[in-house]
Design an enzyme around this catalytic site. Structure first.
Site, PDB file in Angstrom:
ATOM      1  N   GLY A  47       1.344  -0.869   0.035  1.00  0.00           N
ATOM      2  CA  GLY A  47       0.347   0.307   0.073  1.00  0.00           C
ATOM      3  C   GLY A  47       1.240   1.494  -0.498  1.00  0.00           C
ATOM      4  O   GLY A  47       1.925   1.079   0.068  1.00  0.00           O
ATOM      5  N   GLN A  52       2.939  10.085   1.586  1.00  0.00           N
ATOM      6  CA  GLN A  52       3.968   9.402   1.423  1.00  0.00           C
ATOM      7  C   GLN A  52       5.564  10.040   0.084  1.00  0.00           C
ATOM      8  O   GLN A  52       6.326   9.426   0.083  1.00  0.00           O
ATOM      9  CB  GLN A  52       4.205   7.796   1.661  1.00  0.00           C
ATOM     10  N   CYS A 101       5.635  -0.871   7.777  1.00  0.00           N
ATOM     11  CA  CYS A 101       5.453   1.041   7.037  1.00  0.00           C
ATOM     12  C   CYS A 101       6.997   1.224   5.915  1.00  0.00           C
ATOM     13  O   CYS A 101       7.301   1.538   6.696  1.00  0.00           O
ATOM     14  CB  CYS A 101       4.886   1.763   7.336  1.00  0.00           C
ATOM     15  N   LEU A 102       6.260   1.705   4.922  1.00  0.00           N
ATOM     16  CA  LEU A 102       7.749   2.071   3.866  1.00  0.00           C
ATOM     17  C   LEU A 102       8.014   3.552   4.048  1.00  0.00           C
ATOM     18  O   LEU A 102       8.895   3.753   3.806  1.00  0.00           O
ATOM     19  CB  LEU A 102       7.258   2.142   2.445  1.00  0.00           C
ATOM     20  N   HIS A 144      -4.637   1.042   7.540  1.00  0.00           N
ATOM     21  CA  HIS A 144      -3.225   2.184   7.688  1.00  0.00           C
ATOM     22  C   HIS A 144      -3.294   2.872   6.622  1.00  0.00           C
ATOM     23  O   HIS A 144      -2.399   3.953   7.086  1.00  0.00           O
ATOM     24  CB  HIS A 144      -1.841   1.043   6.921  1.00  0.00           C
ATOM     25  N   GLU A 145      -3.633   2.527   4.956  1.00  0.00           N
ATOM     26  CA  GLU A 145      -3.299   3.637   4.213  1.00  0.00           C
ATOM     27  C   GLU A 145      -4.239   5.024   4.981  1.00  0.00           C
ATOM     28  O   GLU A 145      -3.877   6.561   4.360  1.00  0.00           O
ATOM     29  CB  GLU A 145      -3.817   3.259   3.186  1.00  0.00           C
ATOM     30  N   HIS A 148      -2.282   7.253   6.786  1.00  0.00           N
ATOM     31  CA  HIS A 148      -1.870   8.003   6.016  1.00  0.00           C
ATOM     32  C   HIS A 148      -2.523   9.333   6.260  1.00  0.00           C
ATOM     33  O   HIS A 148      -1.391  10.086   5.998  1.00  0.00           O
ATOM     34  CB  HIS A 148      -0.924   7.364   5.039  1.00  0.00           C
TER      35      HIS A 148
HETATM   36 NI    NI Z   1       2.480   3.654   5.987  1.00  0.00          NI
END
Ligand code: NI
Length: 177
Positions: A47, A52, A101-102, A144-145, A148
């Protein structure tokens, strides 16, 4: 479709609530979404939310266990009690998902408690409505997204020893060049 730079924890864009997209059919939105797919795939992510990649708009992409898509101006309807930790196949075994998480590099992982079911609505880049029913890992990914887009990171949802471990790992990252 260039691969964009993924912003890392400490970047204020990750902590700023994103704005609604005014015109989902704008060609710039289509380009952004194509670039987000390329970036998510390059990073082997499941995701990716627009903040991000430094864009404060309410858009995310996902690719979870055969479900793949992008949504603009998402809304989530959650059901089932919170306190659910998603599970997935890992090395042929059913295992608890250690959420990461990225935008949070290094050995910082969940598990994070989520709702087990979610219904995602929003629109796609042609302006058509989207509706996705999700459970388990996909439901957790959606939560999660959307977090963000509200400036929330998964580490904010850790508790107790997990939170202390994560904070320690983050501090050691800060002091590592
Ligand atoms: Ni993330």
């Amino acid at each position: 479709m260039p691969v964009l730079t993924i912003r890392q924890i400490g970047d204020p864009v990750l902590r700023t609530p994103a704005s609604a997209v005014q015109d989902p059919t704008d060609s710039r939105i289509r380009t952004l979404i194509a670039d987000m797919f390329a970036t998510m795939d390059h990073a082997s992510g499941i995701g990716l939310a627009a903040p991000q990649v430094g864009i404060g708009l309410r858009i995310f992409t996902w690719d979870v266990e055969g479900s793949r898509g992008a949504v603009i101006n998402p809304q989530l309807e959650l059901s089932g009690p919170p306190g659910f930790v998603p599970r997935a196949e890992a090395d042929g075994q059913d295992a608890v998902v250690r959420e990461g998480c990225l935008s949070v590099r290094g050995p910082v992982h969940g598990p994070v408690s989520r709702h087990p079911h979610a219904v995602l609505t929003g629109v796609d880049e042609t302006g058509q409505p989207i509706r996705e029913e999700a459970e388990n890992l996909l439901a957790a990914c959606f939560q999660h997204e959307v977090d963000h887009l509200d400036g929330t990171l998964f580490i904010d949802r850790l508790t107790g020893d997990r939170r202390r471990e994560a904070m320690r790992a983050l501090r050691s990252l800060e002091t590592t060049p």
